[in-house]
Design a protein around this motif. Sequence first.
Motif: not given
Length: 237
Positions: A183-185, A204-214
Amino acid sequence: MQSHPRGHLVYAAGGVLSVHTERGTSIVPANRVAWTPAGFTHYHRAHGHTDMRILFLPASLARLVPSRPAVFLVSDLAREMLLALTGPRNYDPTADRFDRAAHARLRRALVDELREAHEQPLQLPEPRDDRLQAVARILYEQPADNSSLAELGRRTGAGARTLSRLFHDELGMTFYEWRTQLRIHHALVLLADDHDTTHVAHACGWSNPSSFIAAFNHIIGTTPGRYRSDEQRRGAH
């Protein structure tokens, strides 16, 4: 697929590269540089608008870096040396060119800088087992698929316990670690195409931007916003 009699460094001055060998895929965003030793079969893939730089090393310097493919974190100093060694002064007849001795000194300084750098691979190992390949195909095509390993197993005809063991034994990571790397790729490719953080997170499958950012910060070492700002600054430079 190709191989070369000399080892080489490949760097994305802008955009995102991936380097594919029989060991898997190494993701090379603009804060990493990939090393491929002589004789290793490989191919490169550019994602989006990418400024790809390649620097071949003589055997005397290649012996100072690993004898296997590796990815290093790029310092500001290493970046400037890579840009100088692959820039117009090396091929433009109207530019003030390096003499051979200066070029050699700069290459040696670059290798010294890389030897001090930490290896920071963004590795996506390629599965060999048919059952893992079936799972990987689903996620390659749809990185946002949030199916559990048990659900993916039912779709591919394999048990969750078997798949979990195969991920550990064959790829050296858990299913969730592998999926996060994938997903990061994908996120790096979307960011290189100038998509905003919220869109990339959901794609990319994250439910919210903060989880993705982390997750992005944990793996890449910076936030998506800073990464994209740095990309734009590098492009302007």
